[in-house]
Design a protein around this motif. Structure first.
Motif, mmCIF file in Angstrom:
data_model
loop_
_atom_site.group_PDB
_atom_site.id
_atom_site.type_symbol
_atom_site.label_atom_id
_atom_site.label_comp_id
_atom_site.label_asym_id
_atom_site.label_seq_id
_atom_site.Cartn_x
_atom_site.Cartn_y
_atom_site.Cartn_z
ATOM 1 N N THR A 5 20.344 49.903 7.495
ATOM 2 C CA THR A 5 19.031 49.569 8.017
ATOM 3 C C THR A 5 17.990 50.041 7.024
ATOM 4 O OG1 THR A 5 19.861 49.890 10.261
ATOM 5 C CG2 THR A 5 17.476 49.887 9.975
ATOM 6 N N ARG A 6 16.958 49.240 6.838
ATOM 7 C CA ARG A 6 15.889 49.565 5.893
ATOM 8 C C ARG A 6 14.577 49.774 6.648
ATOM 9 N NH1 ARG A 6 17.832 48.334 0.895
ATOM 10 N NH2 ARG A 6 15.813 48.105 -0.135
ATOM 11 N N LEU A 45 20.171 50.652 13.046
ATOM 12 C CA LEU A 45 19.061 51.078 13.896
ATOM 13 C C LEU A 45 18.377 49.812 14.385
ATOM 14 C CD1 LEU A 45 17.495 53.871 11.639
ATOM 15 C CD2 LEU A 45 19.031 54.176 13.581
ATOM 16 N N ALA A 46 17.808 49.865 15.584
ATOM 17 C CA ALA A 46 17.163 48.665 16.125
ATOM 18 C C ALA A 46 16.068 49.041 17.112
ATOM 19 C CB ALA A 46 18.188 47.767 16.812
ATOM 20 N N ARG A 47 15.074 48.187 17.214
ATOM 21 C CA ARG A 47 14.035 48.304 18.233
ATOM 22 C C ARG A 47 14.368 47.325 19.347
ATOM 23 N NH1 ARG A 47 10.305 52.350 18.032
ATOM 24 N NH2 ARG A 47 9.418 51.088 19.643
ATOM 25 N N GLU A 48 14.045 47.693 20.574
ATOM 26 C CA GLU A 48 14.352 46.817 21.701
ATOM 27 C C GLU A 48 13.557 45.524 21.645
ATOM 28 O OE1 GLU A 48 15.065 47.055 26.432
ATOM 29 O OE2 GLU A 48 13.426 48.251 25.640
ATOM 30 N N VAL A 73 11.751 55.438 14.219
ATOM 31 C CA VAL A 73 11.753 56.148 12.945
ATOM 32 C C VAL A 73 10.338 56.656 12.687
ATOM 33 C CG1 VAL A 73 12.161 55.986 10.462
ATOM 34 C CG2 VAL A 73 13.633 54.721 12.052
ATOM 35 N N ASP A 74 10.226 57.974 12.498
ATOM 36 C CA ASP A 74 8.946 58.620 12.250
ATOM 37 C C ASP A 74 9.015 59.382 10.935
ATOM 38 O OD1 ASP A 74 8.272 57.814 14.895
ATOM 39 O OD2 ASP A 74 9.185 59.631 15.675
ATOM 40 N N VAL A 75 7.892 59.451 10.224
ATOM 41 C CA VAL A 75 7.816 60.182 8.962
ATOM 42 C C VAL A 75 6.638 61.147 9.050
ATOM 43 C CG1 VAL A 75 7.435 59.988 6.477
ATOM 44 C CG2 VAL A 75 8.851 58.307 7.637
ATOM 45 N N VAL A 76 6.887 62.416 8.693
ATOM 46 C CA VAL A 76 5.848 63.438 8.671
ATOM 47 C C VAL A 76 5.545 63.746 7.213
ATOM 48 C CG1 VAL A 76 5.223 65.792 9.358
ATOM 49 C CG2 VAL A 76 6.682 64.396 10.851
ATOM 50 N N PRO A 90 8.330 50.085 11.368
ATOM 51 C CA PRO A 90 9.121 48.862 11.557
ATOM 52 C C PRO A 90 10.513 48.997 10.955
ATOM 53 C CG PRO A 90 6.948 48.353 10.645
ATOM 54 C CD PRO A 90 7.102 49.838 10.599
ATOM 55 N N ILE A 91 11.492 48.578 11.719
ATOM 56 C CA ILE A 91 12.898 48.625 11.304
ATOM 57 C C ILE A 91 13.315 47.222 10.901
ATOM 58 C CG2 ILE A 91 15.252 49.042 12.103
ATOM 59 C CD1 ILE A 91 14.041 51.149 14.031
ATOM 60 N N GLU A 92 13.826 47.096 9.678
ATOM 61 C CA GLU A 92 14.296 45.790 9.202
ATOM 62 C C GLU A 92 15.737 45.590 9.650
ATOM 63 O OE1 GLU A 92 13.582 45.313 5.019
ATOM 64 O OE2 GLU A 92 11.666 46.369 5.185
#
Length: 100
Positions: A5-6, A45-48, A73-76, A90-92
């Motif tokens: 997943t990207r 990984l996926a979003r509903e 997916v979160d980035v700090v 966004p999950i590709e």
């Protein structure tokens, strides 16, 4: 070959940064690799996604629940001396990873 997943990093994210999937900290090199401005995970990984009318109605009426995969997916990272969170990136779609 494994699925992958990207996730593309927003332009404002600079190193160093921390990556979280569903609130769990991920380790670079172990859970993901960085390729340019993209995080690559060796798992799906996926979003509903959006709910259709009938699915929404069944949830509203309490007839059925939702059990689809819904990863976040979160980035700090640091910006202006503050810790900032880019959340729900966004999950590709996943597929097979090309050999590196």
């Amino acid at each position: 070959m494994p699925e992958h997943t990207r996730v593309t990093l927003p332009n404002e994210v600079t190193e160093p940064f921390e990556v979280y999937v569903n609130g769990v900290r991920q380790q670079p090199g172990n859970d993901f690799v960085v390729e340019g401005r993209t995080l690559v995970f060796d798992r799906s990984l996926a979003r509903e996604g959006r709910l259709g009318f009938w699915r929404w109605l069944s949830l509203f009426l309490g007839v059925a629940g939702t059990y689809r995969q819904d990863d976040s997916v979160d980035v700090v990272y640091q910006s202006g001396g503050r810790r900032v969170v880019a959340n729900g990136l966004p999950i590709e779609s996943s597929g097979t990873r090309s050999p590196s």
